[in-house]
Design an enzyme around this catalytic site. Structure first.
Site, PDB file in Angstrom:
ATOM      1  CE  LYS A 146     -38.943  -9.691 111.377  1.00 20.29           C
ATOM      2  NZ  LYS A 146     -39.298  -8.344 110.859  1.00 20.29           N
ATOM      3  CB  SER A 171     -40.977  -9.152 107.294  1.00 20.07           C
ATOM      4  OG  SER A 171     -40.430  -8.293 108.278  1.00 20.07           O
ATOM      5  CB  SER A 202     -42.150  -5.734 109.273  1.00 18.99           C
ATOM      6  OG  SER A 202     -41.980  -6.035 107.916  1.00 18.99           O
TER       7      SER A 202
END
Ligand code: GLN
Length: 487
Positions: free
Chosen positions: A77, A152, A176
């Site tokens: 990420k 997210s 997330s």
């Protein structure tokens, strides 16, 4: 090379020299390239860097000093700092930011020999539940490109779901990892707060942020988590606690729990569920047949989780993001007329709408005169929520709940209604506020879209969470289903 080959088979193929890490890495890089226009999962892919890491892994495999992850591709990420490669956090503010060091989680995976394919798309500064808040554009859900992948960590979840990488890191502040795992039909774990170092993870809400991982199964997630986790003196909230079970996982397979756990069903989580009631009922039956016992539990302060979370997370974000001042980090406006103008225009230009909303509400909640009414009260609610869990864990080993109220929603549906977007996190924020380990595993479909079930454990109870998830996955095959377009 088959994209969804189990991790253990990849590791065996590498060890037996059936294929090299370079070949394996190349095949995933090709898939990423083929699907980048439709999915937009990646912000940065550095093929040369990945192939160089793969060559080093091949060397290590030849020397016989490989770990379970040597030569295995992974994506990070874009909230994790990676030296020599940009870390954008999904923001214009950091669009050209190159960290001078690696995040601890990245460094540990690198040291184990994992190969970084690239950096995945995400909501700006990890604020969002749909990945529509990225400066680099939205990510499509591999099961239906008109729908969101969740957020997210949407890029990481979609990349694993589409077979673009066997593993991907994520972070979870209020859901997330778990929510995009559920929306994309993959397995994702958020460990206990403090388990994975926050060093080098761009900060959103420091008392909640926790790194974790996406994979095809609990067993595979455990292999990566074993490497990522552990005490780190560079993170002041890192847990100085050794978990011989977790750290010893390595090559060994994740076993089913030695003793079937007693699992609590929190009444509050099943009220207001839109999709997935039947799938969760089936999951309960499956686990019961495997020996688990279910009892009802009460988590009476669940409905306070969203307001408490959004006050606390916003407050912490407003202070964390004050460092982006146009001087020390990130975007700087052209031709500032004064210091005030430099701050104002750099931040106005560098941050997107949702990030600004959080900074404004967070600053408000912390300001003199409102602190007691908002921030302090939210902290008290946080304690009550944690106490609910501690009381429940007095009589159960684990809690089973839905991960999300429904399946992945259409792109654009909630963008004009921030509160409706926030309410998506109703079942994930409580465990975050309490700092508990929690994971989402695929448990079926509604209208062709994946559903997730959530397992929440007591502090440092990753073993029970992972082993029970593995038990469930031994008796079901939901985690082996893949979207047709990518199979
Ligand atoms: N959706 C939540 C938020 O927008 C959680 C995000 C996260 O866990 N990083 O804050």
């Amino acid at each position: 090379m088959q994209p969804f080959t189990p991790l253990a088979e990849l590791a065996r193929g590498l060890r037996d020299r059936e294929f090299s890490s370079r070949e394996l890495t190349r095949s995933f890089l090709d898939r990423i390239r083929d699907h980048s226009a439709t999915l937009n999962c990646f912000i940065t892919v550095d093929e040369d860097r990945a192939l160089a890491q793969a060559d080093a892994a091949d060397q290590r495999l030849a020397e016989g000093s490989a770990t379970a992850l040597t030569g295995i591709p992974i994506a990070h990420k874009d909230v994790f700092c990676t030296a020599g490669q940009r870390t954008t956090c999904g923001s214009r503010m950091l669009a050209n930011f190159q960290a001078p060091y690696d995040a601890t989680a990245v460094a540990r995976l690198d040291a184990a020999g994992a190969v970084t394919l690239g950096k995945t798309n995400m909501d700006e500064f990890a604020m969002g539940s749909s990945n529509e808040n990225s400066h680099f554009g939205p990510v499509a859900n591999p099961w239906d490109p008109a729908r969101v992948p969740g957020g997210s960590s949407g890029g990481s979840a979609a990349a694993v779901a589409a077979g673009l990488t066997p593993l991907a890191t994520g972070t979870d502040t209020g859901g997330s990892i778990r929510q995009p795992a559920a929306f994309c039909g993959v397995t994702g774990i958020k460990p206990t707060y403090g388990r994975v170092s926050r060093y080098g993870m761009v900060a959103f809400a420091s008392s909640l942020d926790q790194g974790g991982v996406f994979a095809a199964s609990a067993a595979e997630a455990a292999v990566a988590l074993a490497v990522m986790s552990g005490f780190d003196p560079l993170d002041s909230t890192s847990a100085d606690q050794v978990d011989p079970w977790l750290n010893g996982l390595g090559d060994s397979h994740l076993a089913a729990p030695a003793e079937a756990p007693v699992i609590g069903l929190p009444r509050q989580y099943f009220e207001g569920l839109q999709d997935g009631g039947a799938a969760l009922e089936d999951a309960r039956r499956t686990l019961e047949e495997a020996g688990c016992r279910f009892v009802d539990v009460d988590l009476p302060h669940t409905d306070a989780a969203i307001p408490a979370y959004y006050i606390i997370a916003g407050a912490e974000a407003s202070t964390n993001l004050s460092r982006y001042d146009g001087v020390r980090f990130g975007h700087r406006c052209e031709n500032p007329r004064s210091l005030e103008d430099l701050y104002r225009r750099s931040r106005t230009e560098g941050f997107g709408a949702e990030v600004k909303r959080r900074i404004l509400t967070g600053t408000y909640a912390l300001s003199v005169g409102y602190f007691d009414a908002y921030y302090l009260k939210a902290q008290k609610l946080r304690r009550l929520i944690q106490n609910d869990f501690l009381a429940a864990f007095g009589s159960v080993d684990l809690i089973l709940a839905p991960t999300t109220p429904g399946t992945a929603f259409p792109q654009g549906d909630l963008t004009d209604d921030p509160v409706a977007m926030y309410q998506q996190d109703i079942f994930t924020t409580p465990a975050s506020l309490a700092g508990l380990p929690a994971m989402s595993v695929p448990c079926g479909f509604a209208d062709g879209l994946p559903l997730g079930l959530q397992l929440i454990g007591p502090h440092f109870g990753e073993r029970a969470v992972l082993e029970t998830a593995a038990l469930y996955q031994q008796h079901t095959d939901w985690h082996t289903r893949h979207p047709e377009a990518y199979a």
